[in-house]
Enzyme design. Structure first.
Site, mmCIF file in Angstrom:
data_model
loop_
_atom_site.group_PDB
_atom_site.id
_atom_site.type_symbol
_atom_site.label_atom_id
_atom_site.label_comp_id
_atom_site.label_asym_id
_atom_site.label_seq_id
_atom_site.Cartn_x
_atom_site.Cartn_y
_atom_site.Cartn_z
ATOM 1 N N ASP A 189 25.249 62.840 28.191
ATOM 2 C CA ASP A 189 26.659 62.659 28.497
ATOM 3 C C ASP A 189 27.477 63.171 27.316
ATOM 4 O O ASP A 189 27.436 62.599 26.230
ATOM 5 C CB ASP A 189 26.944 61.170 28.743
ATOM 6 C CG ASP A 189 28.363 60.910 29.214
ATOM 7 O OD1 ASP A 189 29.161 61.869 29.264
ATOM 8 O OD2 ASP A 189 28.677 59.743 29.512
ATOM 9 N N HIS A 191 30.752 63.274 27.489
ATOM 10 C CA HIS A 191 31.929 62.393 27.505
ATOM 11 C C HIS A 191 33.241 63.165 27.427
ATOM 12 O O HIS A 191 34.277 62.617 27.023
ATOM 13 C CB HIS A 191 31.849 61.395 26.340
ATOM 14 C CG HIS A 191 32.068 59.975 26.740
ATOM 15 N ND1 HIS A 191 33.163 59.245 26.363
ATOM 16 C CD2 HIS A 191 31.325 59.138 27.513
ATOM 17 C CE1 HIS A 191 33.083 58.029 26.852
ATOM 18 N NE2 HIS A 191 31.976 57.935 27.571
ATOM 19 N N GLU A 215 26.448 66.050 31.392
ATOM 20 C CA GLU A 215 27.518 65.325 32.068
ATOM 21 C C GLU A 215 28.823 65.484 31.312
ATOM 22 O O GLU A 215 28.877 65.303 30.100
ATOM 23 C CB GLU A 215 27.142 63.848 32.155
ATOM 24 C CG GLU A 215 28.214 62.953 32.736
ATOM 25 C CD GLU A 215 27.766 61.512 32.841
ATOM 26 O OE1 GLU A 215 28.644 60.626 32.871
ATOM 27 O OE2 GLU A 215 26.537 61.253 32.870
ATOM 28 N N GLU A 241 33.152 61.597 37.138
ATOM 29 C CA GLU A 241 33.558 60.206 36.947
ATOM 30 C C GLU A 241 35.064 60.055 36.804
ATOM 31 O O GLU A 241 35.608 58.973 37.041
ATOM 32 C CB GLU A 241 32.855 59.605 35.731
ATOM 33 C CG GLU A 241 33.301 60.168 34.395
ATOM 34 C CD GLU A 241 32.428 59.668 33.253
ATOM 35 O OE1 GLU A 241 32.916 58.835 32.469
ATOM 36 O OE2 GLU A 241 31.258 60.112 33.160
ATOM 37 N N HIS A 291 28.501 57.356 39.243
ATOM 38 C CA HIS A 291 28.838 56.816 37.925
ATOM 39 C C HIS A 291 29.016 55.311 38.055
ATOM 40 O O HIS A 291 29.631 54.829 38.992
ATOM 41 C CB HIS A 291 30.145 57.469 37.474
ATOM 42 C CG HIS A 291 30.646 57.044 36.136
ATOM 43 N ND1 HIS A 291 31.720 56.193 35.986
ATOM 44 C CD2 HIS A 291 30.237 57.355 34.885
ATOM 45 C CE1 HIS A 291 31.957 56.016 34.700
ATOM 46 N NE2 HIS A 291 31.069 56.703 34.009
#
Length: 388
Positions: A189, A191, A215, A241, A291
């Site tokens: 991830d 982010h 991700e 997400e 998510h």
């Protein structure tokens, strides 16, 4: 009496509970209650206010008329979409499905066409400040029964940063891969911390260690850059997400720039909308991996989607995640073993509705404490704000 009679909504209650969640309880005329989890992390009070604004449309509405309610709230507002409004609608949608399933005595996935699998693969988050700590955390997750993990590999980043940041990201992933071998998928991830100018360097550095997916390699508002990234790396690209409806996902599916969609059941319109998003994704040969860094209701809703969608790949869970601290998601359940992790899978939930029973006494007690969770604000050495 018909099982769907007496399902008019009569009461609405909200519970802000630690560590950072907002629970919703809806009660019907017949006495059946349903639970939802409408929250934007760090904006619980804002979402609660949105639900209170929706309340006049909800009280008296038959809980079984889920699609009618969804369309009324979405299309009935001149301004629509976005994290707050869609998260409010998501939690209500979850609770309505919970009520309808309970009224009919079946799990929600039975109302979505039935189960396509007997169990769902999940992954566990790992956290550590050093490569060695991450490696140890991964080994502990595997020992606890997880067969896949997810991690972040970056901290604060400049728009274009020095080579050591790229090397540090690779070292973190390498340590975990070396610790658990190549039989265990490792999701990475980013982010949204990586800007377009560094994304190719990061992807190239991570590729030798075969991450399961990348991700949010870039922020969702920069999804237009995914075309070049998707064509550059062999690693599957995942995002979603921070996308809130089928209309948000439409373009990246049409562009063919994503391999895994990650809609959140508490943000992307609830069970009703995520089922539609999953079906859209299937038509483009794209997987979904919902998510879910939230609580037990959101996870239960996500699993109902997983059990009913053929393209569901793997499920996120906040079980034991580092930011839950004193409260874990099973602490609010009457049966904390209901998710029953075994050999990296959650077995098919069989109880009616969302398949879980909330410990209401525990919720009411926790709501007295509440929370005021906010995500950290990160700054670079020059004082400029950067992505958390």
């Amino acid at each position: 009496m018909h099982p769907l009679s007496g399902l008019e909504i009569t009461e609405l209650e909200l519970f802000k509970v630690p560590p950072r969640w907002l629970f919703l309880k809806l009660k019907t005329k017949s006495g059946i209650s349903g639970w939802g989890e409408p929250v934007v992390e760090g904006r619980a009070e804002t979402v609660a206010a949105a639900i209170r604004e929706i309340r006049p449309h909800l009280i008296g509405h038959p809980a079984n008329k889920i699609e009618d309610f969804w369309q009324m709230i979405y299309r009935g507002g001149f301004y629509r979409g976005g994290p707050v409004l869609m998260s409010a609608l998501s939690g209500i949608d979850q609770a309505l499905w919970d009520i309808k399933g309970k009224a009919l005595g079946v799990p929600v996935y039975e109302l979505l066409g039935g189960a396509v699998r007997d169990k769902m693969k999940i992954y566990g988050w790992i956290h550590g400040d050093t490569p060695e700590a991450l490696a140890e955390a991964a080994k502990k997750r595997v020992a606890a029964g997880f067969t896949a993990v997810k991690m972040t590999v970056t901290d604060q980043l400049e728009w274009i940063d020095a080579p050591y940041q790229v090397n540090a990201a690779a070292e973190r992933l390498a340590a975990v891969r070396n610790a658990i071998g190549d039989q265990y998928p490792i999701g990475v991830d980013l982010h949204g911390r990586v800007h377009k100018g560094m994304a190719k360097m990061i992807a190239q550095a991570l590729e030798p260690f075969h991450p399961y997916f990348l991700e949010e390699l870039v922020l969702s508002e920069n999804n237009d850059s995914l075309s070049a990234l998707h064509n550059f790396t062999a690693i599957p690209i995942a995002t979603g997400e921070r996308m809130y409806s089928r209309w948000d996902f439409k373009k990246i599916l049409q562009d063919g720039t994503v391999d895994i969609l990650q809609p959140d059941l508490s943000h992307a319109g609830g069970i009703s909308e995520v089922k539609r998003i999953a079906t859209m994704a299937e038509a483009y040969d794209v997987a979904i991996a919902p998510h879910c860094p939230l609580g037990p209701i959101s996870l239960a809703a996500a699993l109902q989607i997983d059990f009913s969608c053929i393209n569901a790949l793997i499920q996120e869970t906040s079980l034991g995640v580092h930011y839950n601290e004193d409260i874990d998601l099973t602490d609010y359940l009457v049966d904390p073993e209901v998710f029953g992790l075994k050999d990296g899978y959650v077995p098919l939930l069989t109880a009616p509705g969302l398949g879980i029973e909330i410990d209401e006494d525990k919720v009411r007690e926790a709501a007295r404490t509440g929370h005021d969770w906010k995500n950290p604000i990160w700054r670079n050495p020059d004082g400029s704000v950067t992505e958390w």
